[in-house]
Design an enzyme around this catalytic site. Sequence first.
Site: not given
Ligand code: NCD
Length: 306
Positions: A51-52, A80, A101, A129
């Site tokens: 999703r993100t 590397k 991320r 997040h």
């Molecule tokens: C979440 C995350 O990556 O922290 N997912 C997301 O970004 N929608 C929640 C999860 O992974 O449980």
Amino acid sequence: MKHIIDPLDLSVEEIDSFMDLADKILADPAAYAHVCKGKKLATLFYEPSTRTRLSFESAMLNLGGNVLGFSSAADSSASKGESVADTIRVVSHFADICALRHPKEGAPLVAAMHSKIPVVNAGDGGHQHPTQTLTDLMTIRALKKRLSHMTVGICGDLKFGRTTHSLLRSLARYPDIRFVLISPPELATPDYILDELREKGVPFQEVERLEDVMPGLDVLYMTRVQRERFFNEEDYIRLKDSYILDAQKMTLAKEDMIVLHPLPRVNEIAVEVDDDPRACYFEQVRYGMYIRMALIIKLLGLEEGI
Ligand code: NCD
């Protein structure tokens, strides 16, 4: 230049203005289809995501911009031995904004310290997040018509769940919010967050049983147990099915309660709940894209030209 590393990097007023812009985009997407023409978003994802990453990418594409990046550490020079600091120095030459991320808490902050472009934290370890929180706030505001005067239940892995940390800290700034924190003791909310709530005088209770508190909730935010953050598999197996929201438990809830989940869902919401009109987790994904469109426009300073 502004980075979004922590949810509190944005004031309540800024968040409200992001949501107002996202509402405008939602009402007339065509008017924003070329706002980011010639601009590039880099998605630097050292950890899995559906999703993100896709939400950020579709947000930029819908604004007429372009995207580049990688979706796993193995596909990048991290494999590397390159540091995040060096990678962002390089990416600063290729893109205008970046979403990052990383499994290590604080990695986006390190990136921001070496970056010439805005860095957005797209999830750092079990820490924060902030853009999932913008998504969550936008969804609550759209569906409940308010971000105040509410009892919000947050259920599941409150120890490692970074979305829960950011949501708690952000929602705590709105008036008359009460939290019910539902988790096994091993997965309880970290003390630094509880201390923040106490300092602000935000009422909260910590409980183990979901059924007991269901009737009082206006919002129920379910989360998965974060397998990848556990030190041993046995603990994960013991705790993974601590909560399963099913149709039976939903009969205890208010008629206008909404169920949210950042997704991915594993077992914690039975599929039968998906048909309940109060299940809003797939709609939540849609709001996530619009709030990220607003975020990109704001961070690139493009709002004036619209
Ligand atoms: C979440 C995350 O990556 O922290 N997912 C997301 O970004 N929608 C929640 C999860 O992974 O449980």
